[in-house]
Design a protein around this motif. Structure first.
Motif, PDB file in Angstrom:
ATOM      1  N   GLN A 193       0.842  -1.196   0.000  1.00  0.00           N
ATOM      2  CA  GLN A 193       0.000   0.000   0.000  1.00  0.00           C
ATOM      3  C   GLN A 193       0.875   1.243   0.000  1.00  0.00           C
ATOM      4  O   GLN A 193       1.893   1.304   0.693  1.00  0.00           O
ATOM      5  CB  GLN A 193      -0.918  -0.007   1.219  1.00  0.00           C
ATOM      6  CG  GLN A 193      -1.959   1.098   1.220  1.00  0.00           C
ATOM      7  CD  GLN A 193      -2.911   0.975   2.398  1.00  0.00           C
ATOM      8  OE1 GLN A 193      -2.803   0.048   3.194  1.00  0.00           O
ATOM      9  NE2 GLN A 193      -3.851   1.895   2.505  1.00  0.00           N
ATOM     10  N   ALA A 194       0.481   2.256  -0.759  1.00  0.00           N
ATOM     11  CA  ALA A 194       1.315   3.445  -0.949  1.00  0.00           C
ATOM     12  C   ALA A 194       0.659   4.671  -0.325  1.00  0.00           C
ATOM     13  O   ALA A 194      -0.566   4.835  -0.363  1.00  0.00           O
ATOM     14  CB  ALA A 194       1.577   3.690  -2.428  1.00  0.00           C
ATOM     15  N   PHE A 195       1.492   5.531   0.254  1.00  0.00           N
ATOM     16  CA  PHE A 195       1.088   6.830   0.774  1.00  0.00           C
ATOM     17  C   PHE A 195       2.135   7.842   0.328  1.00  0.00           C
ATOM     18  O   PHE A 195       3.327   7.645   0.559  1.00  0.00           O
ATOM     19  CB  PHE A 195       1.004   6.825   2.307  1.00  0.00           C
ATOM     20  CG  PHE A 195      -0.115   5.991   2.856  1.00  0.00           C
ATOM     21  CD1 PHE A 195      -1.373   6.536   3.040  1.00  0.00           C
ATOM     22  CD2 PHE A 195       0.087   4.660   3.183  1.00  0.00           C
ATOM     23  CE1 PHE A 195      -2.406   5.761   3.542  1.00  0.00           C
ATOM     24  CE2 PHE A 195      -0.932   3.886   3.688  1.00  0.00           C
ATOM     25  CZ  PHE A 195      -2.197   4.440   3.871  1.00  0.00           C
ATOM     26  N   GLY A 196       1.710   8.928  -0.304  1.00  0.00           N
ATOM     27  CA  GLY A 196       2.644   9.956  -0.736  1.00  0.00           C
ATOM     28  C   GLY A 196       3.679   9.454  -1.719  1.00  0.00           C
ATOM     29  O   GLY A 196       4.810   9.947  -1.739  1.00  0.00           O
ATOM     30  N   GLY A 197       3.329   8.460  -2.532  1.00  0.00           N
ATOM     31  CA  GLY A 197       4.247   7.943  -3.529  1.00  0.00           C
ATOM     32  C   GLY A 197       5.194   6.878  -3.026  1.00  0.00           C
ATOM     33  O   GLY A 197       5.931   6.286  -3.814  1.00  0.00           O
ATOM     34  N   MET A 198       5.198   6.589  -1.728  1.00  0.00           N
ATOM     35  CA  MET A 198       6.073   5.571  -1.154  1.00  0.00           C
ATOM     36  C   MET A 198       5.231   4.460  -0.540  1.00  0.00           C
ATOM     37  O   MET A 198       4.176   4.705   0.044  1.00  0.00           O
ATOM     38  CB  MET A 198       6.987   6.178  -0.081  1.00  0.00           C
ATOM     39  CG  MET A 198       8.020   7.159  -0.619  1.00  0.00           C
ATOM     40  SD  MET A 198       8.971   7.966   0.698  1.00  0.00           S
ATOM     41  CE  MET A 198       9.648   6.537   1.560  1.00  0.00           C
ATOM     42  N   THR A 199       5.714   3.223  -0.644  1.00  0.00           N
ATOM     43  CA  THR A 199       5.002   2.090  -0.078  1.00  0.00           C
ATOM     44  C   THR A 199       5.247   2.006   1.426  1.00  0.00           C
ATOM     45  O   THR A 199       6.172   2.626   1.964  1.00  0.00           O
ATOM     46  CB  THR A 199       5.455   0.780  -0.739  1.00  0.00           C
ATOM     47  OG1 THR A 199       6.845   0.558  -0.427  1.00  0.00           O
ATOM     48  CG2 THR A 199       5.266   0.833  -2.242  1.00  0.00           C
ATOM     49  N   LEU A 200       4.410   1.225   2.098  1.00  0.00           N
ATOM     50  CA  LEU A 200       4.608   1.008   3.538  1.00  0.00           C
ATOM     51  C   LEU A 200       5.950   0.348   3.814  1.00  0.00           C
ATOM     52  O   LEU A 200       6.563   0.589   4.857  1.00  0.00           O
ATOM     53  CB  LEU A 200       3.472   0.141   4.087  1.00  0.00           C
ATOM     54  CG  LEU A 200       2.065   0.745   4.062  1.00  0.00           C
ATOM     55  CD1 LEU A 200       1.065  -0.215   4.710  1.00  0.00           C
ATOM     56  CD2 LEU A 200       2.034   2.091   4.752  1.00  0.00           C
ATOM     57  N   LEU A 201       6.413  -0.475   2.871  1.00  0.00           N
ATOM     58  CA  LEU A 201       7.729  -1.094   3.049  1.00  0.00           C
ATOM     59  C   LEU A 201       8.818  -0.031   3.077  1.00  0.00           C
ATOM     60  O   LEU A 201       9.733  -0.090   3.903  1.00  0.00           O
ATOM     61  CB  LEU A 201       7.992  -2.094   1.924  1.00  0.00           C
ATOM     62  CG  LEU A 201       9.380  -2.753   1.948  1.00  0.00           C
ATOM     63  CD1 LEU A 201       9.556  -3.595   3.208  1.00  0.00           C
ATOM     64  CD2 LEU A 201       9.604  -3.597   0.700  1.00  0.00           C
ATOM     65  N   ASP A 202       8.741   0.971   2.188  1.00  0.00           N
ATOM     66  CA  ASP A 202       9.749   2.030   2.169  1.00  0.00           C
ATOM     67  C   ASP A 202       9.721   2.835   3.456  1.00  0.00           C
ATOM     68  O   ASP A 202      10.770   3.180   4.005  1.00  0.00           O
ATOM     69  CB  ASP A 202       9.528   2.949   0.962  1.00  0.00           C
ATOM     70  CG  ASP A 202       9.935   2.293  -0.342  1.00  0.00           C
ATOM     71  OD1 ASP A 202      10.984   1.634  -0.363  1.00  0.00           O
ATOM     72  OD2 ASP A 202       9.207   2.427  -1.332  1.00  0.00           O
ATOM     73  N   TYR A 203       8.516   3.164   3.931  1.00  0.00           N
ATOM     74  CA  TYR A 203       8.423   3.880   5.204  1.00  0.00           C
ATOM     75  C   TYR A 203       9.022   3.046   6.338  1.00  0.00           C
ATOM     76  O   TYR A 203       9.719   3.566   7.219  1.00  0.00           O
ATOM     77  CB  TYR A 203       6.966   4.209   5.521  1.00  0.00           C
ATOM     78  CG  TYR A 203       6.404   5.372   4.749  1.00  0.00           C
ATOM     79  CD1 TYR A 203       6.801   6.674   5.030  1.00  0.00           C
ATOM     80  CD2 TYR A 203       5.475   5.173   3.734  1.00  0.00           C
ATOM     81  CE1 TYR A 203       6.277   7.756   4.315  1.00  0.00           C
ATOM     82  CE2 TYR A 203       4.949   6.238   3.019  1.00  0.00           C
ATOM     83  CZ  TYR A 203       5.355   7.531   3.314  1.00  0.00           C
ATOM     84  OH  TYR A 203       4.844   8.591   2.607  1.00  0.00           O
ATOM     85  N   SER A 204       8.760   1.747   6.328  1.00  0.00           N
ATOM     86  CA  SER A 204       9.269   0.878   7.383  1.00  0.00           C
ATOM     87  C   SER A 204      10.790   0.784   7.336  1.00  0.00           C
ATOM     88  O   SER A 204      11.454   0.781   8.374  1.00  0.00           O
ATOM     89  CB  SER A 204       8.658  -0.525   7.249  1.00  0.00           C
ATOM     90  OG  SER A 204       7.246  -0.477   7.367  1.00  0.00           O
TER      91      SER A 204
END
Length: 450
Positions: free
Chosen positions: A245-256
């Motif tokens: 799932q993406a928020f602001g162009g980044m996936t939850l994996l990237d945020y994590s």
């Protein structure tokens, strides 16, 4: 050589004047004179631009970009022309950015140099390719322009975010334990380390007397020990389909990944050992917790190429892996996402198994868009009236609002259920993830939970 817009405008005017000479012979003579002047000006313009090399351009940027952050790119321009020139600069940025505005108009005085700065914000990890720097040079006459192709094609590697480490370091070095009244309790035991030397007080253990210090001070001095502070902190990252799932162009994996790196950096600044575990349908990556100076680079390299899968993550494999590789009690910060209470309950037995041997903190995400919809779909205005009257709300609006509140309630219910089972839980938005996780880690450390 390229002809500029001014060249075509002047040529059109001369052609019209010459054609008008059919009706007024004087205009034909004027057109001929202007034509020769125009040809002379064009030749002079070409000679001025091509009589020397004239311009040098280069791109300056880091070899590594930080994912999700603004990264600086600079273009250095140096003119060796003895007269003022006008430049149109186009940098061939990686196509993945889909930027159409990386074109700059610059005026340079004789033999002047300037630097152009702009930023790029990647939202995906990987290798990005820059092309060449295209510079179009023209004189004040502005009839023709010369193209320079300079700068080298370059590949930059986009790593997980590393620009904010210093920002999170401020959280690591801020310690307000004394203000809250908490005291550090010293308990000599098997896992202790030396802290300082102090005067002997009746009741102190005779085995801690420092005889050398006592001889120098001519009074009894004792060694003071404290509990070993170095704990193991593992960032456990779920790479299943729920993290796509993406928020602001980044996936939850990237945020994590960004939050895991920030947490590891802060933990190492707090003298703890940082490690990493990633999993999906199978166990994927394991980096033992350590405190070496090279540990952050090891974590960066391990997280650089991580990608989500389309399968459902296997938490039973995670339990088996952790029990095999992590023998000592540690803090496990699990980054995952639960779509519903039912999805969490399927994994609850495995989470409880992890929490029996370790301190488990489950971090999952709330939907910012859903939260905003709930707050604004029926929010009161400053005058005290509702933004939308009840009469204007349709049945579909009521259903949407009710379903959104149900999802929001389930998220809070997941947090409550985890806590009832002895599992620490943190529900936060992706944009506040790093700070929220670090604050929770510092809170657990202050409470001696780890």
């Amino acid at each position: 050589m390229y002809l500029k817009k001014r060249f075509y405008i002047v040529a059109t005017i001369i052609i019209l004047l010459t054609a008008a000479g059919h009706f007024a012979p004087t205009l034909f003579v004027v057109g001929k004179v202007l034509l020769w002047l125009f040809v002379a000006a064009t030749v002079a313009d070409i000679a001025l631009l091509w009589h020397r090399r004239g311009l040098y351009a280069s791109r300056l940027c880091a070899d590594r970009f930080s994912n999700g952050d603004d990264n600086d790119v600079r273009i250095r321009l140096e003119s060796s022309y003895p007269f003022a020139v006008r430049l149109s600069v186009i940098d061939e940025a990686p196509h993945i950015f889909q930027r159409r505005d990386i074109a700059f108009a610059v005026d340079l005085r004789p033999r002047e140099g300037k630097t152009i700065r702009y930023t790029l914000r990647p939202t995906r990890r990987g290798v990005y390719g820059f092309g060449r720097v295209r510079v179009f040079v023209s004189t004040r006459l502005g009839l023709v322009e010369r193209r320079f192709t300079q700068g080298e094609a370059k590949d930059v590697t986009v790593y997980p975010s590393f620009l904010h480490f210093r920002q999170y370091e401020l959280l690591a070095i801020s310690d307000n334990l004394t203000e809250t009244g908490a005291k550090r309790i010293r308990r000599p035991g098997n896992h202790t380390e030396f802290e300082h030397i102090q005067e002997y007080i009746p009741g102190d253990d005779f085995r801690t007397i420092n005889w050398k210090a006592s001889a120098r001070r001519h009074q009894l001095m004792v060694n003071v020990y404290q509990d070993e502070r170095s704990q193991r902190v593992y960032s456990v990252i779920d790479k299943g389909r729920v993290m796509q799932q993406a928020f602001g162009g980044m996936t939850l994996l990237d945020y994590s990944i960004n939050a895991a790196l920030a947490l590891s950096y802060v933990a190492m600044r707090k003298t703890d050992n940082a490690g990493l575990i990633t999993f999906e349908q199978h166990f994927d990556t394991f980096v033992p917790a350590d405190h070496r100076p090279s540990q952050m680079q090891t974590l960066l390299e391990s997280l650089y190429a991580q990608q989500t899968t389309f399968g459902e993550s296997d938490f039973s494999t995670l339990c088996t892996t952790v029990s095999r590789h992590v023998s000592r009690r540690s803090l496990l910060v699990l980054f995952t996402s639960f779509a519903s209470l039912t999805a969490m309950q399927r994994q609850l037995p495995f989470l409880r198994q992890l929490a029996q041997r370790h301190c488990l903190l489950v971090v999952f995400f709330e939907d910012d868009d859903l939260r905003s919809f709930i707050l604004h779909s029926n929010a009161p205005s400053p005058s005290g009236e509702q933004t939308r009257s009840h009469s204007s709300l349709t049945t579909e609006d009521y259903y949407q609002h009710t379903i959104a509140e149900k999802f929001e309630y389930e998220k809070r219910l997941i947090v409550s259920t985890l806590r009832q089972n002895g599992i620490y839980a943190l529900l936060t938005s992706p944009s506040r993830l790093s700070v929220a996780v670090i604050n929770k880690y510092l809170e657990l450390k202050q409470r001696n939970v780890i």
